[in-house]
Design an enzyme around this catalytic site. Sequence first.
Site, mmCIF file in Angstrom:
data_model
loop_
_atom_site.group_PDB
_atom_site.id
_atom_site.type_symbol
_atom_site.label_atom_id
_atom_site.label_comp_id
_atom_site.label_asym_id
_atom_site.label_seq_id
_atom_site.Cartn_x
_atom_site.Cartn_y
_atom_site.Cartn_z
ATOM 1 C CD GLU A 1 -46.805 -16.617 47.773
ATOM 2 O OE1 GLU A 1 -46.266 -16.759 46.651
ATOM 3 O OE2 GLU A 1 -47.663 -17.408 48.232
ATOM 4 C CB CYS B 1 -46.835 -22.917 43.918
ATOM 5 S SG CYS B 1 -47.066 -22.952 42.118
ATOM 6 C CG HIS C 1 -48.549 -18.385 44.436
ATOM 7 N ND1 HIS C 1 -47.199 -18.418 44.711
ATOM 8 C CD2 HIS C 1 -48.740 -19.199 43.368
ATOM 9 C CE1 HIS C 1 -46.596 -19.204 43.835
ATOM 10 N NE2 HIS C 1 -47.515 -19.698 43.016
#
Length: 238
Positions: A218, A120, A216
């Site tokens: 994660e 990002c 994202h």
Amino acid sequence: MKVYGKSMKKRPVIGITGNERPFPDDPDANMSYAATGFVEAVKEAGGIPLILPIGDAALAKDYISMIDKLIITGGQNVLPKFYGEEITIDSDDYLLKRDLFELALIEEARAAKKAIFTVCRGTQLYNVALGGTLYQDIEHHWQDNPGQYTSQELVTKDQTILQEIYGKTSRINSFHHQSIKNLADGLEVIARDPKDDVIEAVQSIDESRFLGVQWHPELRFDKSPADRKLFEYVVNDL
């Protein structure tokens, strides 16, 4: 390294950039942190996560000497002055010392020929570090609960690692309102959102080892096999 006569592969140390925000219950106190998803995904992939708190740019070389690879995480907007523009949006979500620190980390990691993975804001900053520019505000790429569901379609470039991991088309979460505008020299686009052509992933085309994504992983590595494989690639093969 051998234990009981068997060889053991050294676990790579993965530096993860930290962020800094006011403490929720005390705005006069700050906290340094990184999203737990990065830590857990790196550990699950066989790496040793090491959070790098925001510091003086002079510390960047020392930090890079301690790690094998670098992950630059998401967060605040990148200050437009670093790509030659004025602020054109109504926002105070900037952190100069973070920009300066992470730009220094990028410079030192590239000089040391260490792999860099960005997410990002990190991908946006890397593009800026190499001379690219950003759109300061885009629509339709911000979702509620980005860890719970996907909101965007992804189309990957043929014969790239992302196509190996995600296939030709896939679904991703989306949690950003800025994106790459002019792509920096030395980078190529390897994934886009087919609906509006927003750049979703880039990689290096020179000798540096770099991969950057706009979503994202994660936040969904524990739910998405593809996001988990992405971290496995970053930790072990990038």
